[in-house]
Structures are given as structure tokens and as C-alpha cells.
Write an enzyme that holds these catalytic residues in place. Structure first.
Site, PDB file in Angstrom:
ATOM      1  N   SER A   1     -57.255 -35.715  34.832  1.00  0.00           N
ATOM      2  CA  SER A   1     -57.024 -35.948  36.260  1.00  0.00           C
ATOM      3  C   SER A   1     -57.555 -34.817  37.143  1.00  0.00           C
ATOM      4  O   SER A   1     -57.745 -35.005  38.332  1.00  0.00           O
ATOM      5  CB  SER A   1     -55.527 -36.126  36.516  1.00  0.00           C
ATOM      6  OG  SER A   1     -54.822 -34.996  36.059  1.00  0.00           O
TER       7      SER A   1
ATOM      8  N   ASP B   1     -49.045 -31.611  43.972  1.00  0.00           N
ATOM      9  CA  ASP B   1     -47.958 -32.550  43.662  1.00  0.00           C
ATOM     10  C   ASP B   1     -47.091 -32.087  42.494  1.00  0.00           C
ATOM     11  O   ASP B   1     -46.367 -32.884  41.911  1.00  0.00           O
ATOM     12  CB  ASP B   1     -48.543 -33.935  43.352  1.00  0.00           C
ATOM     13  CG  ASP B   1     -49.476 -33.903  42.156  1.00  0.00           C
ATOM     14  OD1 ASP B   1     -49.686 -32.815  41.576  1.00  0.00           O
ATOM     15  OD2 ASP B   1     -50.009 -34.958  41.775  1.00  0.00           O
TER      16      ASP B   1
ATOM     17  N   HIS C   1     -51.010 -31.233  39.949  1.00  0.00           N
ATOM     18  CA  HIS C   1     -52.395 -31.020  40.374  1.00  0.00           C
ATOM     19  C   HIS C   1     -52.459 -30.038  41.532  1.00  0.00           C
ATOM     20  O   HIS C   1     -51.435 -29.705  42.125  1.00  0.00           O
ATOM     21  CB  HIS C   1     -53.013 -32.361  40.765  1.00  0.00           C
ATOM     22  CG  HIS C   1     -52.892 -33.385  39.686  1.00  0.00           C
ATOM     23  ND1 HIS C   1     -51.893 -34.344  39.674  1.00  0.00           N
ATOM     24  CD2 HIS C   1     -53.594 -33.556  38.556  1.00  0.00           C
ATOM     25  CE1 HIS C   1     -52.008 -35.079  38.574  1.00  0.00           C
ATOM     26  NE2 HIS C   1     -53.031 -34.624  37.871  1.00  0.00           N
TER      27      HIS C   1
END
Ligand SMILES: *[C@@H]1O[C@H](CO)[C@@H](O)[C@H](O)[C@H]1NC(C)=O
Ligand SMILES: *[C@@H]1O[C@H](CO)[C@@H](O)[C@H](O)[C@H]1NC(C)=O
Ligand SMILES: *[C@@H]1O[C@H](CO)[C@@H](O)[C@H](O)[C@H]1NC(C)=O
Ligand SMILES: *[C@@H]1O[C@H](CO)[C@@H](O)[C@H](O)[C@H]1NC(C)=O
Ligand SMILES: *[C@@H]1O[C@H](CO)[C@@H](O)[C@H](O)[C@H]1NC(C)=O
Length: 375
Positions: free
Chosen positions: A54, A339, A342
Site C-alpha cells: 500500500s 491514518d 500510512h
């Protein structure tokens, strides 16, 4: 349940002190910081192939979302651009389209990276299970890459002309496994070497595939200090802290991962002496910023910008950014963390600057540029 293995604690201390004494002098030059960063490497590479999780995914997970490939809110992995986007910027090529984007123009490359498939159910499972899924994720990217060569890049070309194309491309392997390490419950497991070895093993398989296809310029990012992220901090006990205030157990596992990875890269360099293989030292770049956040314009080194619960971390595994009851800070640019798992665009920008321009790749990124441009 929480137990420490003395030998790995010693290894951790050894690794940690080697980090403390490593400090590229250029990183201390304040005038290098912030604002518009990069040197321009325009025209050096016209094509990038990217892989990762991600931290590098620019849309694959989202495009796959409908097919129940992932069960987490993947929309909000960042408030903006990622390291890979800043890389494209400094090479003056368009942002990399995700492989799963069927209508994209892939003439400047493809992003195969996909956010972790383990999802948040993952953090409740045992490690071997998480890593099975992680390897599936990596194998998926290898399969996509091969399919892309067959159906697009090398279609109608001779083997040698296809190889020539790949020789001129830049291969960027973003961090692999942050999602999974991030979901681990560090308090309930002692560090498991098999986990690290397995994760590096799959990364090496990917590198081998790329080398076999003719790749000549490869950059491999290490893992960031997951123990400094709200997800790592919130899942470890308060007493499990290192000097920087990060979760010691999580970080020692990450350091071992990075250490093994660097050894493997050294082996690849020996075996493939005409290729240029760089290690992008994400760990030290991150730590350089964390040790002096205000120098890089950050006011919140640990707190998540988007999340719930407030306090020091503003993070709750059951209430992740994007779900009902969460809120977003007014100025993400002042936060390192987006978050809880990340990072913010502001942080990725600073990291990209350190990696590409400030000597945080080994050998330095300029060497790769020099080799490519035949200087
Ligand atoms: C800092 O970087 C600037 C711009 O690259 C340079 O002009 C200056 O001499 C550097 N200062 C030090 C102390 O290295
Ligand atoms: C995710 O993105 C899609 C498309 O951009 C949007 O329709 C959806 O509402 C977003 N979901 C969340 C949780 O923000
Ligand atoms: C794809 O992009 C390249 C340059 O980025 C351009 O030359 C080419 O015409 C584009 N192809 C299509 C089909 O739009
Ligand atoms: C650049 O290329 C030369 C010749 O192939 C090689 O010996 C050297 O190790 C390369 N530099 C790096 C940083 O990989
Ligand atoms: C996290 O959120 C859940 C669901 O709203 C709540 O029950 C729980 O108390 C929260 N945990 C913390 C530590 O605030």
C-alpha cells in the site's frame, strides 16, 4: 505471553547503534529541506515498473475492491502523492498507472503494487497465515508482470528487442509487508525469524524474476520503522519502547528484515556485476526526520492525522480512517502519519527527497543515474 529473546535483543542493540552512528552529512544541511525538492533527472528513464504494497499502490487495490480482494477501506491510504509519484516527478514522466487500469496508457510504465491483501482481519490471525497471504500478494505481482510482458510490452517483438526495452527501464520495489507487519500484535509474539526470512525470500524471488527478464536498474526499498507508527505503538505494551519512543519489538523485527535484505542485495550485486542494484534506506530516512521533525516542518511525529480516539496517537484499530466516527486533521502537512499505518504526502515528499537527492540509497541514486546515462 510477551517474552523477549535475549539474543535478538543483543542483535537489536547492535543494529540500533549502527543506525545511530550512520548520519549522512548532507541530511543535516537545513537548506536542503522542504518545499520543492528534487533534482531533475529528466530524460534519464522513460519507463518505470513498480512493485510493492500500500505504500506504493496507486490504485490496484481500489480497482480490485469490487472483487472482494480486500476488506478494508483502501481509499484513504494517503492524502496525496506517494514516494513513487515523486520519483516520476523527478524523472519528468507521467504518474504510473496501476496495472489494473484497463484504459491506461502504459507507455511510461506500470505500477504493479497492491495494498496488502490480508486486510484488517489479518491482525487477529497468527503470523504464518499473514505471510501466506503476503506471498500471494507478491506472486500476484510477479504474475501480472509476466502477463504484461507477454501481452503488451514484448508482444510482436523479438526476445532481444524486448530485453533491450527492459534494460532501459527503472525497476522500483517499494516496501513489501508494511501492512502485514503493521497488523501484527507485537505484544503477544516474540520475534519470529521465519517470518522475516520468508518475507525477504519472496522479495528475492521477485528480484530474480526481474533480473531474469533483463532488468538492469533496480531500486529496492527497505521497510520503514513500523514500531514508530501508531499501529505499531498501539499494539505493543507501554514498557516496550526504545530511545526514540518507538515500539522496540516491532522495530527490531523490521531492522532484522532490512539487514537480511541488504545482505541479499549485496549477493545479487556480486552475482550480477553489470547491473545496478540499490538499497533505498527507508528506515534511516524516516528516522532522520523523526529525530528532528520540526526541521522538516512536522509538528506531529506520532499522531495519525485521520483516525479516532484523539490522544497521543489518534488511532483505534476498530475505527480506521474513512470509517464512521473518524475525523481528519486540518493540516496533514504537519503530520508524519496519515491514518496510523500510512504516511502523509508531506512525509512521502521528504522521504523521496532523502532517498533520491540526499544520499539515502546505497549506492547513492546519482550513481544509478550516472550508470544509466553512461557517464
Ligand atoms: C547547504 O546546501 C546549500 C545548497 O545545496 C549549499 O549552498 C550550502 O553550501 C550547504 N551548506 C553546508 C553547510 O553544507
Ligand atoms: C472510495 O472511493 C470511491 C471512488 O472514488 C468512492 O465512491 C467511495 O465513496 C470511497 N469510499 C470511502 C470510504 O471513502
Ligand atoms: C501514450 O503516451 C505517450 C507519451 O506519454 C504518447 O506518445 C502516446 O501517443 C500515448 N498513446 C496513446 C494511445 O494515447
Ligand atoms: C555501474 O556500472 C558498472 C559497469 O557495469 C558497474 O561496475 C558498477 O558497479 C555500476 N555502479 C553501481 C552503483 O552499481
Ligand atoms: C476503539 O473503538 C471501539 C469501537 O468504537 C471502542 O469500543 C473502543 O473502546 C475503542 N478503543 C479505544 C482504546 O479507544
Amino acid at each position: 505471553m510477551y517474552k523477549r529473546n535475549p539474543s535478538y535483543v543483543i542483535l537489536f542493540i547492535a543494529l540500533f547503534s549502527s543506525f545511530l552512528f550512520f548520519s549522512p552529512s548532507s541530511a543535516h544541511n537545513k537548506s536542503h529541506q522542504a518545499s520543492s525538492l528534487h533534482k531533475s533527472y529528466k530524460g534519464i528513464f522513460s519507463k518505470i515498473y513498480a512493485f510493492g504494497d500500500s505504500y506504493t499502490d496507486t490504485g490496484n487495490a481500489q480497482l480490485l475492491a469490487g472483487s472482494s480482494y480486500t476488506n478494508k477501506p483502501i481509499n484513504q491510504s494517503c492524502d496525496g502523492r506517494l514516494v513513487i509519484d515523486f520519483l516520476c516527478e523527478s524523472l519528468s514522466i507521467p504518474p504510473l498507472p496501476p496495472y489494473k487500469s484497463t484504459s491506461a496508457n502504459f507507455s511510461s510504465g506500470v505500477n504493479f503494487a497492491v495494498a496488502g491483501s490480508s486486510g484488517f482481519a489479518g491482525h487477529k490471525t497468527s503470523h504464518p497465515l499473514i505471510w501466506k497471504e503476503e506471498s500471494a500478494n507478491l506472486q500476484t505481482q510477479v504474475a501480472w508482470f509476466k502477463k504484461f510482458l507477454e501481452e503488451v510490452e514484448c508482444k510482436g517483438k523479438t526476445t532481444s528487442s524486448c530485453q533491450a526495452e527492459l534494460e532501459n527501464a527503472l525497476f522500483w520495489i517499494g516496501p513489501m509487508g508494511v501492512d502485514d507487519y503493521g497488523h501484527s500484535i507485537w505484544s503477544s509474539i516474540s520475534h519470529d525469524m521465519r517470518l522475516t526470512e520468508m518475507s525477504v525470500h519472496y522479495i528475492c524471488k521477485l528480484i530474480q524474476t526481474l533480473l531474469d527478464s533483463g532488468a538492469k536498474y533496480i531500486v529496492v526499498q527497505g521497510l520503514p520503522p513500523v514500531g514508530c507508527l501508531p499501529c505499531g505503538l498501539s499494539s505493543s505494551p507501554m514498557h516496550d519502547r526504545d530511545k526514540t519512543g518507538c515500539a522496540a519489538t516491532a522495530n527490531s523485527a523490521i531492522m532484522i528484515h532490512n539487514q537480511i535484505l541488504q545482505k541479499k542485495l549485496a549477493d545479487f550485486r556480486t552475482k550480477y556485476a553489470t547491473r545496478t542494484i540499490l538499497y533505498a534506506d527507508y528506515w534511516n530516512a524516516y528516522m532522520t526526520i523523526l529525530m528532528n521533525p520540526t526541521k522538516f516542518n512536522f509538528q506531529e511525529p506520532f499522531k495519525a492525522c485521520c483516525g479516532a480516539g484523539g490522544g497521543k496517537l489518534n488511532f483505534n484499530f476498530s475505527l480506521l480512517c474513512g470509517s464512521k466516527g473518524t475525523s481528519t486533521c486540518d493540516d496533514p502537512g504537519k503530520y508524519i502519519n496519515w491514518d496510523g499505518i500510512h504516511l502523509t504526502e508531506a512525509m512521502y515528499r521528504q522521504l523521496a527527497n532523502l532517498l533520491l537527492n540526499q544520499g539515502f540509497c546505497q549506492p547513492v541514486f546519482d550513481k544509478l543515474i550516472q550508470n544509466k546515462s553512461g557517464m
